[in-house]
Design a protein around this motif. Structure first.
Motif, PDB file in Angstrom:
ATOM      1  N   LEU A 157       6.601  -5.854   0.578  1.00 12.38           N
ATOM      2  CA  LEU A 157       7.236  -6.948   1.309  1.00 12.38           C
ATOM      3  C   LEU A 157       8.662  -6.583   1.712  1.00 12.38           C
ATOM      4  O   LEU A 157       9.104  -6.908   2.823  1.00 12.38           O
ATOM      5  N   VAL A 158       9.368  -5.899   0.816  1.00 12.96           N
ATOM      6  CA  VAL A 158      10.731  -5.469   1.134  1.00 12.96           C
ATOM      7  C   VAL A 158      10.728  -4.498   2.301  1.00 12.96           C
ATOM      8  O   VAL A 158      11.584  -4.571   3.199  1.00 12.96           O
ATOM      9  N   GLY A 159       9.769  -3.573   2.328  1.00 16.40           N
ATOM     10  CA  GLY A 159       9.675  -2.650   3.456  1.00 16.40           C
ATOM     11  C   GLY A 159       9.405  -3.361   4.768  1.00 16.40           C
ATOM     12  O   GLY A 159       9.947  -2.992   5.816  1.00 16.40           O
ATOM     13  N   THR A 160       8.565  -4.408   4.715  1.00 19.74           N
ATOM     14  CA  THR A 160       8.307  -5.194   5.925  1.00 19.74           C
ATOM     15  C   THR A 160       9.578  -5.876   6.417  1.00 19.74           C
ATOM     16  O   THR A 160       9.859  -5.909   7.625  1.00 19.74           O
ATOM     17  N   LEU A 161      10.363  -6.414   5.493  1.00 21.76           N
ATOM     18  CA  LEU A 161      11.631  -7.052   5.873  1.00 21.76           C
ATOM     19  C   LEU A 161      12.599  -6.039   6.469  1.00 21.76           C
ATOM     20  O   LEU A 161      13.317  -6.339   7.435  1.00 21.76           O
ATOM     21  N   ALA A 162      12.608  -4.819   5.898  1.00 15.64           N
ATOM     22  CA  ALA A 162      13.503  -3.790   6.422  1.00 15.64           C
ATOM     23  C   ALA A 162      13.102  -3.375   7.832  1.00 15.64           C
ATOM     24  O   ALA A 162      13.960  -3.130   8.683  1.00 15.64           O
ATOM     25  N   ASP A 163      11.787  -3.302   8.098  1.00 12.53           N
ATOM     26  CA  ASP A 163      11.333  -2.964   9.448  1.00 12.53           C
ATOM     27  C   ASP A 163      11.675  -4.058  10.455  1.00 12.53           C
ATOM     28  O   ASP A 163      11.917  -3.779  11.631  1.00 12.53           O
ATOM     29  N   ARG A 164      11.709  -5.294   9.983  1.00  9.63           N
ATOM     30  CA  ARG A 164      11.938  -6.410  10.906  1.00  9.63           C
ATOM     31  C   ARG A 164      13.421  -6.678  11.133  1.00  9.63           C
ATOM     32  O   ARG A 164      13.850  -6.909  12.259  1.00  9.63           O
ATOM     33  N   PRO A 167      17.289  -1.899   7.833  1.00 10.46           N
ATOM     34  CA  PRO A 167      17.588  -1.524   6.446  1.00 10.46           C
ATOM     35  C   PRO A 167      18.962  -1.977   5.977  1.00 10.46           C
ATOM     36  O   PRO A 167      19.140  -2.309   4.802  1.00 10.46           O
ATOM     37  N   ARG A 168      19.922  -1.987   6.876  1.00 11.55           N
ATOM     38  CA  ARG A 168      21.298  -2.321   6.477  1.00 11.55           C
ATOM     39  C   ARG A 168      21.404  -3.748   5.956  1.00 11.55           C
ATOM     40  O   ARG A 168      21.984  -3.989   4.894  1.00 11.55           O
ATOM     41  N   ARG A 169      20.832  -4.700   6.668  1.00  9.86           N
ATOM     42  CA  ARG A 169      20.927  -6.094   6.241  1.00  9.86           C
ATOM     43  C   ARG A 169      20.199  -6.335   4.929  1.00  9.86           C
ATOM     44  O   ARG A 169      20.695  -7.040   4.039  1.00  9.86           O
ATOM     45  N   VAL A 170      19.014  -5.746   4.810  1.00 15.00           N
ATOM     46  CA  VAL A 170      18.236  -5.953   3.596  1.00 15.00           C
ATOM     47  C   VAL A 170      18.935  -5.321   2.397  1.00 15.00           C
ATOM     48  O   VAL A 170      18.995  -5.909   1.312  1.00 15.00           O
ATOM     49  N   ALA A 302      12.515  -1.120  15.056  1.00 17.62           N
ATOM     50  CA  ALA A 302      11.425  -1.578  14.204  1.00 17.62           C
ATOM     51  C   ALA A 302      10.090  -1.408  14.905  1.00 17.62           C
ATOM     52  O   ALA A 302       9.984  -1.476  16.137  1.00 17.62           O
ATOM     53  N   ILE A 303       9.052  -1.189  14.109  1.00 22.91           N
ATOM     54  CA  ILE A 303       7.719  -0.982  14.650  1.00 22.91           C
ATOM     55  C   ILE A 303       7.068  -2.327  14.914  1.00 22.91           C
ATOM     56  O   ILE A 303       7.058  -3.204  14.059  1.00 22.91           O
ATOM     57  N   THR A 304       6.554  -2.513  16.100  1.00 21.39           N
ATOM     58  CA  THR A 304       5.875  -3.749  16.456  1.00 21.39           C
ATOM     59  C   THR A 304       4.464  -3.435  16.919  1.00 21.39           C
ATOM     60  O   THR A 304       4.236  -2.464  17.641  1.00 21.39           O
ATOM     61  N   LEU A 305       3.524  -4.230  16.498  1.00 19.37           N
ATOM     62  CA  LEU A 305       2.137  -4.030  16.879  1.00 19.37           C
ATOM     63  C   LEU A 305       1.845  -4.806  18.158  1.00 19.37           C
ATOM     64  O   LEU A 305       2.366  -5.900  18.357  1.00 19.37           O
ATOM     65  N   PRO A 306       0.996  -4.278  19.031  1.00 21.92           N
ATOM     66  CA  PRO A 306       0.652  -5.010  20.241  1.00 21.92           C
ATOM     67  C   PRO A 306      -0.172  -6.247  19.918  1.00 21.92           C
ATOM     68  O   PRO A 306      -0.807  -6.339  18.863  1.00 21.92           O
ATOM     69  N   GLU A 307      -0.121  -7.190  20.812  1.00 25.15           N
ATOM     70  CA  GLU A 307      -0.822  -8.435  20.594  1.00 25.15           C
ATOM     71  C   GLU A 307      -2.342  -8.189  20.549  1.00 25.15           C
ATOM     72  O   GLU A 307      -2.886  -7.369  21.260  1.00 25.15           O
ATOM     73  N   GLY A 308      -2.965  -8.948  19.667  1.00 23.94           N
ATOM     74  CA  GLY A 308      -4.409  -8.835  19.502  1.00 23.94           C
ATOM     75  C   GLY A 308      -4.839  -7.882  18.428  1.00 23.94           C
ATOM     76  O   GLY A 308      -6.006  -7.722  18.154  1.00 23.94           O
TER      77      GLY A 308
END
Length: 309
Positions: A157-164, A167-170, A302-308
């Motif tokens: 979960l922490v890694g997901t927050l860092a991607d979103r 890393p600096r803010r987290v 950050a890595i974003t997945l395409p819709e769908g």
């Protein structure tokens, strides 16, 4: 069982193939080399260049100043006017110089070093404190350590927050959370059920903060390694920089693991539990300063997945 895990870990580390090396292997398979005529032309052209370089070097040696023994004494300067030791370092250890000149990478290394100090500090004092204050046996002491260890399960979960959010803010939120938990641990002073519950809650809060530090900064080091490879491809070549950067992480964590119990044991023996935890809280706040100053917020990458999907 632990030895088997270590052996498997060493085998996996030895079998790692870095991304750039794998890409080059793929290119070598997909693309054929030049034909014999082109290779002959390239060879002849390179020999002409080498002969020109040798003749120019001979002319340069003839124009060098002579000392008292009539021997040529070359004066070495780099292209940017640096001194001889700096030029020697750049020539023989260019990748090391590039890595240590990266402020962002060094900030991440120092942040992980501080995190390891705080985490392992409890190994030297927590068992003694709960035994003296609450009368716990070995089983009780081991269960208390679970409170600070269980938050590691939230690393995904922490890694997901860092991607979103970057890393600096987290990581900065992790330093603040850990400092808050450590500062509040000074309120644990005597044996009672509310105090025991409060100890476990605050240890869990501290553990959450420490995991908010480790995961983002580890990712930040790898991201910084990619940036260094792009900016200085001549320094790393086909081998890449991941192994060198990861070695810094291991060194920082290892030194912190050794320094943490020694520091906390020294403080606890000469002061009190409250002074020890308050000192660790101040260390947590100081550790956030390099991360705040030199770590780049990479939310845009950050890595974003395409819709769908």
């Amino acid at each position: 069982m632990a030895i088997a895990v270590l052996i498997v870990d060493l085998l996996l580390r030895a079998s790692i193939i870095e991304r750039k090396v794998a890409i080059q292997w793929g290119k070598s398979v997909c693309h054929a080399g030049p034909d014999p005529i082109e290779r002959q032309e390239q060879t002849s052209g390179s020999s002409d260049i080498e002969s020109d370089a040798e003749s120019s070097s001979l002319r340069a040696r003839s124009s060098l100043p002579l000392d008292s023994n009539s021997e040529a004494v070359p004066v070495t300067w780099s292209a940017h006017g640096t001194s001889r030791p700096e030029a020697w370092l750049m020539r023989n250890f260019q990748s090391v110089v590039v890595i240590f000149r990266s402020r962002g990478l060094m900030a991440a290394v120092s942040g992980i070093f501080i995190q390891s100090i705080i985490l392992t500090s409890f190994d030297g004092v927590l068992g003694l404190f709960v035994k003296e204050s609450f009368g716990f046996d070995s089983t009780g002491v081991g269960l208390v350590f679970l409170a600070i260890s269980v938050p590691a399960l939230l690393s995904t979960l922490v890694g997901t927050l860092a991607d979103r959010y970057g890393p600096r803010r987290v990581a900065l939120s992790g330093y603040a959370t850990a400092a808050l938990g450590l500062a509040l641990l000074t309120l644990i002073t005597h044996k009672s059920k509310p105090q025991i519950v409060g100890l476990n809650v605050l240890l869990g809060l501290t553990g959450v903060g420490l995991n908010l530090i480790l995961t983002p900064l580890s990712a930040e080091m790898l991201l910084e390694a990619d940036r260094l490879e792009e900016d200085h491809p001549e320094a790393f070549g086909s081998a890449g920089s991941y192994a060198r950067v990861y070695s810094l992480l291991c060194v920082a964590y290892g030194i912190g693991t050794a320094a943490g119990p020694a520091l906390s044991g020294f403080l606890y023996e000469r002061t009190t539990w409250a002074a020890t935890t308050l000192t660790l809280a101040l260390i947590s706040l100081l550790g956030s300063v390099p991360v705040f100053l030199y770590t780049v917020n990479r939310q845009q990458g950050a890595i974003t997945l395409p819709e769908g999907e």
